[in-house]
Design a protein around this motif. Structure first.
Motif: not given
Length: 317
Positions: A63-64, A67-68, A79-80
């Motif tokens: 998940s990191e 997002g990054n 978004e997910k």
């Protein structure tokens, strides 16, 4: 510039009332107990995020990275992280259940995704079966049969064998039954509505919660069998079966016997090795893979090869 390397993932394990020891016995995993039901193999869901095991991102969660480091995933517009790969050990029957679609889950489950999923049967006992659909012709009949507990009249059971594949859209009444080991590809969601749980109790003597109203809201009535047309592509050293191509995911089985070269133009692919062993080669770097290995091929991996005797289930959004 990000490196063109695979992302190997450390699975997360979950104890379940219906779990067993097959994840240890068949895959050699170090499991929590002999009631381990789920291996979340490739997951960015907050209830069980996978951790990267190699390279510059080692120790970070999927998940990191989502997002990054969006470039690793082809700047995929979500978004997910959209998918979740699991291996499920149904040592005893799972509850009869149903999942909502995106609209219902978004409204009633704090913005959670819906849950369309599919199963590849890795192994099962002789004469195994599963629940797939129901016989009610109307919502009224559906509610009445549930209220009266007439499960044998309501539920549709299907015989299964290793190698079978089932596509389970949201709204489908379903349950894995005793003695079944499956790889599940699904939307990244942890929302399940239980309809029937065999009146089981946990170690404290409590029955698990049922979600009858929500289940009635979201169930497809009458049931519709999913129409899946497999496509098979053969080469000298591989057989690639496309099981399903639909809104949320495309799922394949790669059966590799010898060296097979691949090119990738996708944002990313999820790969789970369910049998055998071999060597994954990317930019002349060699990575051993074997049964129980799970990895992501990021968007910047344009060319790769697999050499060996390997069966894998592969997916992408």
């Amino acid at each position: 510039m990000s490196l063109s390397i695979p992302l190997f993932l450390k699975p997360v394990f979950k104890e379940r009332i219906w779990g067993g020891s097959a994840l240890k016995d068949q895959f050699g995993y170090s499991i929590l107990s002999n009631k381990t039901g789920e291996c979340w193999a490739i997951s960015a869901h907050p209830n069980g995020p996978s951790i990267i095991e190699n390279g510059p991102y080692k120790g970070k969660t999927l998940s990191e990275l989502w997002g990054n480091q969006p470039e690793l995933f082809g700047h995929y517009d979500s978004e997910k992280f959209p998918l979740l790969t699991k291996i499920l050990d149904a040592n005893s029957d799972l509850s009869v259940q149903v999942h909502p679609d995106d609209v219902y889950a978004g409204k009633y489950e704090n913005g959670e995704l819906g849950k369309t999923e599919c199963w590849y049967i890795i192994d099962c006992k002789e004469n195994a079966e599963l629940v797939y659909g129901h016989h009610a012709k109307s919502k009224e009949e559906f509610a009445e049969l549930i209220k009266e507990g007439k499960w044998n009249k309501l539920l549709q059971k299907v015989s299964i064998k290793p190698g079978d594949f089932f596509y389970v859209p949201s709204g489908t009444i379903h349950a894995l039954c005793e003695g079944t080991l499956v790889l599940e590809t699904q939307q990244s969601s942890d929302t399940t509505y239980r309809v029937y749980d065999y009146d089981r109790t946990d170690e404290t003597g409590k029955k698990r919660e049922l979600h009858l109203q929500k289940a009635m809201d979201v169930s497809t009535v009458p049931h519709e069998d999913a129409d899946t047309q497999f496509e098979i592509t053969k080469s000298n050293a591989s057989v690639i079966t496309t099981f399903v191509k639909e809104n949320y995911f495309t799922v394949y089985k790669w059966e590799i016997n010898g060296r097979t070269d691949f090119s990738q133009e996708l944002p990313f692919q999820l790969v789970s090795v369910i049998k055998g062993e071999g060597i994954l080669t990317i930019n002349n770097e060699m990575y051993p893979i074997n049964k129980g290995t799970h990895f992501i091929l990021p968007s910047n991996v344009k060319q790769f090869s697999i050499d060996g005797d390997v069966t894998a289930i592969v997916s992408h959004p």
